[in-house]
Structures are given as structure tokens and as C-alpha cells.
Design an enzyme around this catalytic site. Structure first.
Site, mmCIF file in Angstrom:
data_model
loop_
_atom_site.group_PDB
_atom_site.id
_atom_site.type_symbol
_atom_site.label_atom_id
_atom_site.label_comp_id
_atom_site.label_asym_id
_atom_site.label_seq_id
_atom_site.Cartn_x
_atom_site.Cartn_y
_atom_site.Cartn_z
ATOM 1 N N LYS A 54 0.864 -1.285 0.061
ATOM 2 C CA LYS A 54 -0.008 -0.092 -0.188
ATOM 3 C C LYS A 54 0.761 1.291 -0.076
ATOM 4 O O LYS A 54 0.532 2.075 -0.552
ATOM 5 C CB LYS A 54 -1.030 0.080 1.430
ATOM 6 N N GLN A 98 -4.364 -1.107 9.859
ATOM 7 C CA GLN A 98 -4.515 -2.567 9.166
ATOM 8 C C GLN A 98 -4.777 -3.515 10.609
ATOM 9 O O GLN A 98 -4.360 -3.509 11.474
ATOM 10 C CB GLN A 98 -2.870 -2.909 8.933
ATOM 11 N N ASP A 121 -10.748 3.197 4.506
ATOM 12 C CA ASP A 121 -11.349 1.817 4.186
ATOM 13 C C ASP A 121 -12.832 1.680 4.230
ATOM 14 O O ASP A 121 -13.280 0.631 4.001
ATOM 15 C CB ASP A 121 -11.003 0.713 5.672
#
Ligand code: NAP
Length: 294
Positions: A54, A98, A121
Site C-alpha cells: 500500500k 491494518q 477503508d
């Protein structure tokens, strides 16, 4: 019939190129460089690989990167303190925490501490609510990537029977919400669904997100259906070497489906491209700049 291969790699590369252009334009016209902060708690090897890719993608797109690597033993209040700092930092447009987080931390509390406008997200309760009520929030990356692939594949999604296998909050449920918003008739199936094969066979669009290697057989697929395989499962190949397979038995499915995503090279690359897209969208919305069509 041999199904058309849906090339997620190429589609993702095209989206990433458009995101880079949008980032350059933001810099040129508004002096804004999109900033993405990642929070990786502990040393989980798979999470490290994901976060690294990422980061690389964000740098390639011309973003600013802010990397945070708290130790595995961090307390929940300490982590919430870091989230508050990132929420307040004007250079940070997107925050990605994460998952999974260590046991001592309530992941829900951390996600809901994020500023929803920076939740790239799309997991914050506010964004989840926006998605189901048709408001323009930030949408989870993996299902949004699947939707983009489907939109390329089918002239119209309206009225199609869509079956989503798996009801997780990161893939299955938001996928169902997106397909509903696209006027599909949706069925959201899971481990308690009776006669899964018969349910799957109704689908014009079949999205598999169960995390079970090659569970979906060719006989589960309606002839001509579009099959999106979200699964990433590590198995041993015939030569004993590790191999990645999806949730769909690809070779069988390819004989029956109209179009199908491969694993790897299907949904996976779209996820990161959509994360970059969400970061640019967040950067625009936070500043009241008209967002690009991405
Ligand atoms: P998850 O949280 O483990 O959820 C799996 C879902 O599948 C659950 O809803 C579960 O039902 C259902 N399920 C499990 N076994 C089943 C069975 N035998 N029959 C019917 N339903 C079954 O998984 P996830 O996070 O959604 O991920 C799913 C897969 O996608 C995994 O392989 C993951 O690695 C992959 N993934 C890929 C990407 C990407 O970028 N390509 C991103 C995210 C995830 P219950 O709710 O009833 O337990």
C-alpha cells in the site's frame, strides 16, 4: 463455452494512472498533496506485506506517506491517542488501520475513533450507514473494486440476480449493499445457508468471498454468469510449492461462466487501486474541492 478472463491487473493499472493524474492536478491547481497514514500494530508478516505494498502504491501515485508502527503491546488508550493525532493532522487525508489488531485492542473502538472523512477503508459505522442508505460516504475498497470490474463487464446491472457468498463486514455485506444500490436483486449467503449450490446457481452475478479454497464448483454456476472470486487461499500446488487459489474452482468454472476473475490478478490489484482512489476522494471532499470521476 470458455469464460472471458476479467483482467483486474490491467483495470487496476488504469485506475491507478487516473488517480496519479488526479493527484498531480490537485497539486497543480490547489497545492494539495494527498496524504495517506498507515497504522500497523506489531509484526504480523502478512500485514507487513500488505502495508508495504500500500505504501509503495501511494508513493507511486505521488501521495505523502505517513507510516506508524506501534509495538504489538500498545494499549488501547495509546492507540486511540495516535488515531486522534492523525484525525487532527491537516496533512493526513486518509488513515488506514491494518487489521487484525492484537487481542488487547477492540478493533471496533479504534475504527469508530477515526474521523469518518479520513476512513479510506470505509469501515467506520458512519460510512457503513451511508453505504446502506445511499449517501456518498467512503466505500470499502475490495467490494468497490469488484463493482468496478462488474460495471465494465455488464452493460447494466439493473434487475440482475446477484448472489454474494460470505457476509463479512469488509467484503460480503458492503458488496451486497453496492449491488443493491446498482439495482441488482441480492442474496447474501453464508455458512448457515441451506443448499448453497442451488442458491449460487440462481446468480447472474456470483461473488465468492468465503475464504475456502475452491469451494465453488463448476456445477454451482449458472451458464454465462459473471463470477467474481474474492478469495485468496494459500495451498500446496501439485509440485508441492505454495500456490494461491481463490474460492472458486477456476478450471471448472471457466467452462461454464461467461466471465471470471482469476486468482491472483483479479480482485486483489483492484483493492489497492481503490484505496488510492478513496484517498484522493477524501482529500477533495475534506477541502470542498470537486472530486474527480474515478
Ligand atoms: P471472513 O471474515 O472469514 O468471512 C467469511 C464468510 O464466508 C463468512 O460470512 C462465513 O459465514 C462465510 N463462509 C465460510 N465458510 C462457508 C461455507 N462453507 N459456506 C458458506 N459460507 C461460508 O472472510 P473475508 O474477510 O470476507 O474474506 C473472504 C475471502 O476473501 C478470504 O479468502 C480473504 O483472504 C479474501 N479477501 C481478499 C481481498 C482482496 O483484496 N482480494 C480482500 C479481503 C479479503 P458465517 O458468517 O456464517 O461464518
Amino acid at each position: 463455452m470458455v469464460a472471458r478472463l476479467i483482467d483486474g491487473k490491467a483495470r487496476a493499472a488504469a485506475l491507478r494512472a487516473r488517480v496519479s493524474e488526479a493527484a498531480q492536478r490537485l497539486k497543480r491547481e490547489h497545492g494539495v498533496v494527498p496524504g495517506l497514514a498507515t497504522v500497523l500494530v506489531g509484526e504480523d508478516p502478512a500485514s507487513q506485506v500488505y502495508v508495504r505494498s500500500k505504501h509503495k502504491a501511494a508513493l507511486d501515485a505521488g501521495f505523502r506517506n505517513f507510516e506508524h508502527r506501534p509495538r504489538a503491546g500498545i494499549s488501547e488508550p495509546e492507540l486511540l491517542g495516535l488515531i486522534r493525532e492523525l484525525n487532527a493532522d491537516p496533512e493526513v487525508d486518509g488513515v488506514l488501520v491494518q487489521l487484525p489488531l492484537p487481542r488487547q485492542i477492540d478493533a471496533r473502538a479504534v475504527i469508530d475513533a477515526l474521523d469518518p472523512a479520513k476512513d479510506v477503508d470505509g469501515f467506520h459505522a458512519r460510512n457503513v450507514g451511508d453505504l446502506w442508505s445511499g449517501e456518498a460516504g467512503l466505500v470499502p475498497c475490495t467490494p468497490f473494486g469488484c463493482l468496478l470490474l462488474l460495471r465494465d463487464e455488464r452493460a447494466s446491472l439493473a434487475g440482475l440476480e446477484a448472489v454474494v457468498l460470505g457476509r463479512s463486514t469488509i467484503v460480503g455485506k458492503p458488496m451486497a449493499a453496492l449491488l443493491l444500490a446498482a439495482d441488482c436483486t441480492i442474496t447474501l449467503a453464508h455458512s448457515k445457508t441451506r443448499d448453497l449450490a442451488a442458491v449460487a446457481r440462481r446468480a447472474d452475478i456470483l461473488v465468492a468471498a468465503v475464504g475456502r479454497a475452491e469451494m465453488v464448483k463448476g456445477s454451482w454456476i449458472k451458464p454465462g454468469a459473471t463470477v467474481i472470486d474474492v478469495g485468496i487461499n494459500r495451498t500446496a500446488g501439485a509440485d508441492g510449492k505454495p500456490k494461491l487459489v481463490g474460492d472458486v474452482a477456476f478450471a471448472e468454472a471457466q467452462e461454464i461462466a461467461g466471465a471470471i476473475t482469476p486468482v491472483p490478478g483479479g480482485v486483489g490489484p483492484m483493492t489497492i487501486a481503490c484505496l488510492l482512489r478513496n484517498t484522493v476522494v477524501a482529500a477533495c471532499r475534506r477541502r470542498g474541492i470537486t472530486e474527480p470521476e474515478l
